[in-house]
Design a protein around this motif. Structure first.
Motif, PDB file in Angstrom:
ATOM      1  N   TYR A  32       0.835  -1.205   0.000  1.00  0.00           N
ATOM      2  CA  TYR A  32       0.000   0.000   0.000  1.00  0.00           C
ATOM      3  C   TYR A  32       0.866   1.250   0.000  1.00  0.00           C
ATOM      4  CZ  TYR A  32      -3.856   3.142   1.192  1.00  0.00           C
ATOM      5  OH  TYR A  32      -4.793   4.158   1.171  1.00  0.00           O
ATOM      6  N   GLN A  36       1.198   4.045  -2.923  1.00  0.00           N
ATOM      7  CA  GLN A  36       0.797   5.414  -2.612  1.00  0.00           C
ATOM      8  C   GLN A  36       1.918   6.399  -2.944  1.00  0.00           C
ATOM      9  OE1 GLN A  36       0.012   6.349   1.584  1.00  0.00           O
ATOM     10  NE2 GLN A  36      -1.841   7.436   0.943  1.00  0.00           N
ATOM     11  N   SER A  39       2.036   6.815  -6.782  1.00  0.00           N
ATOM     12  CA  SER A  39       0.925   7.585  -7.368  1.00  0.00           C
ATOM     13  C   SER A  39       0.726   8.945  -6.709  1.00  0.00           C
ATOM     14  CB  SER A  39      -0.376   6.776  -7.272  1.00  0.00           C
ATOM     15  OG  SER A  39      -0.724   6.558  -5.909  1.00  0.00           O
ATOM     16  N   LYS A  41      -0.884   9.698  -4.181  1.00  0.00           N
ATOM     17  CA  LYS A  41      -2.305   9.868  -3.881  1.00  0.00           C
ATOM     18  C   LYS A  41      -2.801   8.615  -3.146  1.00  0.00           C
ATOM     19  CE  LYS A  41      -6.625  11.252  -6.187  1.00  0.00           C
ATOM     20  NZ  LYS A  41      -7.257  11.541  -7.501  1.00  0.00           N
ATOM     21  N   LEU A  43      -4.842   5.376  -2.231  1.00  0.00           N
ATOM     22  CA  LEU A  43      -5.299   4.321  -3.122  1.00  0.00           C
ATOM     23  C   LEU A  43      -6.825   4.257  -3.151  1.00  0.00           C
ATOM     24  CD1 LEU A  43      -2.315   3.616  -2.895  1.00  0.00           C
ATOM     25  CD2 LEU A  43      -2.942   1.214  -2.702  1.00  0.00           C
ATOM     26  N   PRO A  44      -7.402   3.729  -4.208  1.00  0.00           N
ATOM     27  CA  PRO A  44      -8.865   3.568  -4.285  1.00  0.00           C
ATOM     28  C   PRO A  44      -9.365   2.599  -3.211  1.00  0.00           C
ATOM     29  CG  PRO A  44      -7.817   3.089  -6.405  1.00  0.00           C
ATOM     30  CD  PRO A  44      -6.729   3.211  -5.415  1.00  0.00           C
ATOM     31  N   GLN A  45     -10.650   2.552  -3.043  1.00  0.00           N
ATOM     32  CA  GLN A  45     -11.229   1.590  -2.120  1.00  0.00           C
ATOM     33  C   GLN A  45     -10.867   0.172  -2.544  1.00  0.00           C
ATOM     34  OE1 GLN A  45     -15.439   2.089  -1.579  1.00  0.00           O
ATOM     35  NE2 GLN A  45     -15.300   4.313  -1.353  1.00  0.00           N
ATOM     36  N   MET A  48     -11.628  -1.806  -5.943  1.00  0.00           N
ATOM     37  CA  MET A  48     -12.217  -0.830  -6.862  1.00  0.00           C
ATOM     38  C   MET A  48     -11.101  -0.199  -7.682  1.00  0.00           C
ATOM     39  SD  MET A  48     -15.537  -0.783  -6.296  1.00  0.00           S
ATOM     40  CE  MET A  48     -16.125   0.814  -6.875  1.00  0.00           C
ATOM     41  N   GLY A  50      -9.109   2.511  -9.748  1.00  0.00           N
ATOM     42  CA  GLY A  50      -9.030   3.972  -9.757  1.00  0.00           C
ATOM     43  C   GLY A  50      -7.960   4.447 -10.723  1.00  0.00           C
ATOM     44  N   ARG A  52      -4.910   6.561 -11.888  1.00  0.00           N
ATOM     45  CA  ARG A  52      -3.811   7.219 -11.205  1.00  0.00           C
ATOM     46  C   ARG A  52      -2.692   7.524 -12.191  1.00  0.00           C
ATOM     47  NH1 ARG A  52      -7.274   7.217  -8.021  1.00  0.00           N
ATOM     48  NH2 ARG A  52      -7.232   6.785  -5.759  1.00  0.00           N
ATOM     49  N   LEU A  66      -4.690   2.362 -14.449  1.00  0.00           N
ATOM     50  CA  LEU A  66      -5.548   1.948 -13.346  1.00  0.00           C
ATOM     51  C   LEU A  66      -4.725   1.352 -12.208  1.00  0.00           C
ATOM     52  CD1 LEU A  66      -8.539   0.274 -15.224  1.00  0.00           C
ATOM     53  CD2 LEU A  66      -8.340   2.629 -14.388  1.00  0.00           C
ATOM     54  N   LEU A  68      -5.389  -0.959  -8.528  1.00  0.00           N
ATOM     55  CA  LEU A  68      -6.324  -1.735  -7.702  1.00  0.00           C
ATOM     56  C   LEU A  68      -5.614  -2.213  -6.445  1.00  0.00           C
ATOM     57  CD1 LEU A  68      -6.906  -2.720 -10.944  1.00  0.00           C
ATOM     58  CD2 LEU A  68      -8.864  -3.708  -9.771  1.00  0.00           C
TER      59      LEU A  68
END
Length: 453
Positions: A32, A36, A39, A41, A43-45, A48, A50, A52, A66, A68
């Motif tokens: 994780y 992070q 990106s 930013k 991370l998406p849920q 899901m 997202g 980036r 994308l 995940l």
């Protein structure tokens, strides 16, 4: 046996080359945080996708795509897993992987993702192997069987036998532990009946596993014979393509030619070889030497001869490979039946299976194909699962230990020896799913996987 690891691994999961999308995987406690940082930013849920952008160490955008996130334990490996889906060029993929390594990941070894899934109880050893077998499947039947193994069909059969074996061991141990009881449990017939049931169950799984092994590994079939017997024509006919050069000139084939085909759903590696004859040509001699080497390694040898010449094929066989005159490995193929009055058929020739064909006219080919698959004992069913040589070896050793246990029970009435043989049988059978294993075995299995899996 969930294993907590301190390292986070990364690898490119898509094949080398150019493509629209390239996938990079991360797995481990820092997945994780590393994603992070890449990106810049959150991370998406979980689960899901997202969009980036991915940044290098200087803050420049390297790529976009994308992202995940699959938190543990609900991921492929049982650890935190992140997948980056960027563009599929090798330059950008390698640059992204290098950036992940800069951020604290280490390069994954071959099969390490699957290895972690196995160690974290996400799958057993058979299911892990099925992943590689699904990727490597050469036919739809093999792919379907690999999926069944991946879903647990093979494991369930093995585990059912293991349960019976454990139940049997409990009875034997009880008989040993309570010798003062008036009833002689070792002689009352119940343990023998349970043992015979386990032996029968292992045999049934062996039969299914043999079909699965044939689907995975196929059969090595070598075509041999004199020059101009029609060997190359037969290969072309079976393969359905003009792979080998066919001429009226004797000795056209000088080297070994391999062709992977499927006959009745069974994978076959078909090998055409140089014609066997005495020759002074240096190149042709080398071709014949290579032909004999292939003959020695064949699962099945198709000895092709010209029916119109009235040859005795066994005379040629005795001259070049007398030590391989085994009806279990040798099939005689009388070719050019269109030039004679012989019908296309399967028959017996001095104890060997004989098939009359015309490779040029494609007469008798269906009979030959059925004979080849019948030789291998290939009869796949709808519930066939993929299997490997090591699985069959483990079951063979299991049966040997069970036979020892039966002898100790029936002949010597030796409870302790029965118990020891049953323990060894359980260990051998447990090697299949990984219940009993050695680290070197795991290294060999997962080392054969592709990077990123």
């Amino acid at each position: 046996m969930t294993t907590l690891t301190q390292t986070t691994i990364a690898a490119i999961a898509t094949p080398p080359g150019r493509g629209g999308v390239g996938v990079i995987r991360l797995s481990g406690p820092k997945a994780y945080a590393i994603a992070q940082a890449l990106s810049q930013k959150a991370l998406p849920q979980a689960r899901m996708a997202g969009f980036r952008q991915f940044y290098d160490a200087t803050g420049q955008i390297m790529d976009e795509g994308l992202l995940l996130f699959f938190p543990n334990p609900h991921s492929f490996t049982g650890e935190d897993v992140v997948e980056l889906q960027g563009h599929g060029g090798p330059v950008i993929q390698n640059a992204l992987l290098a950036r992940l390594l800069e951020l604290g990941a280490i390069a994954a070894k071959a099969g390490e993702f699957s290895m972690r899934a196995f160690e974290n109880d996400k799958m057993d050893l058979v299911q892990a192997e099925a992943i590689a077998d699904l990727i490597d499947a050469t036919s739809q039947a093999a792919a379907r069987s690999a999926v069944r193994s991946l879903q647990g069909a093979f494991s369930n059969k093995v585990n059912a036998v293991l349960e019976k074996l454990i139940h049997l061991r409990l009875h034997v141990e009880a008989a040993i532990d309570f010798p003062e009881e008036e009833i002689d449990f070792l002689a009352d017939g119940k343990i023998l009946a349970l043992l015979e049931d386990v032996q029968s169950s292992v045999s049934q799984v062996q039969l299914s596993a043999r079909q699965g092994q044939l689907l995975r590994e196929g059969l090595q079939v070598v075509i041999a014979g004199k020059p101009n017997a029609g060997k190359s024509s037969l290969l072309n006919t079976l393969a359905g393509v003009e792979r080998a050069i066919v001429t009226d000139i004797a000795g056209t084939t000088r080297d070994v030619l391999h062709e992977k085909i499927s006959l009745n759903g069974m994978p076959i590696t078909l090998t055409d070889t140089a014609g066997l004859r005495e020759t002074g040509d240096v190149v042709e001699k080398e071709g014949i030497r290579r032909a004999i080497r292939e003959i020695e390694q064949a699962d099945l040898l198709l000895l092709v001869y010209d029916l119109s010449q009235g040859d005795n094929p066994l005379t040629l066989a005795e001259q070049y490979f007398a030590e391989h005159l085994d009806p279990k490995r040798l099939m005689l193929i009388g070719n050019k039946s269109d030039l004679t009055d012989q019908a296309a058929m399967l028959s017996d020739y001095q104890g060997f299976r004989h098939v009359s064909v015309s490779a040029k006219q494609e007469m008798g080919v269906a009979v030959l194909i059925d004979a080849i698959t019948a030789h291998a004992g290939f009869q796949p069913e709808e519930d066939t699962f993929i299997a490997r040589t090591r699985h069959l070896d483990a079951m063979k050793r299991t049966q040997a230990y069970l036979a020892e246990a039966r002898e100790q029970l029936v002949v010597y009435h030796a409870g302790e020896l029965v118990a020891e043989s049953l323990r060894l049988a359980q260990n051998a059978l447990g090697e299949i799913t990984g219940d009993f294993r050695a680290d070197d075995l795991l290294g060999k299995i997962f080392g054969s996987f592709c990077i990123g899996k």
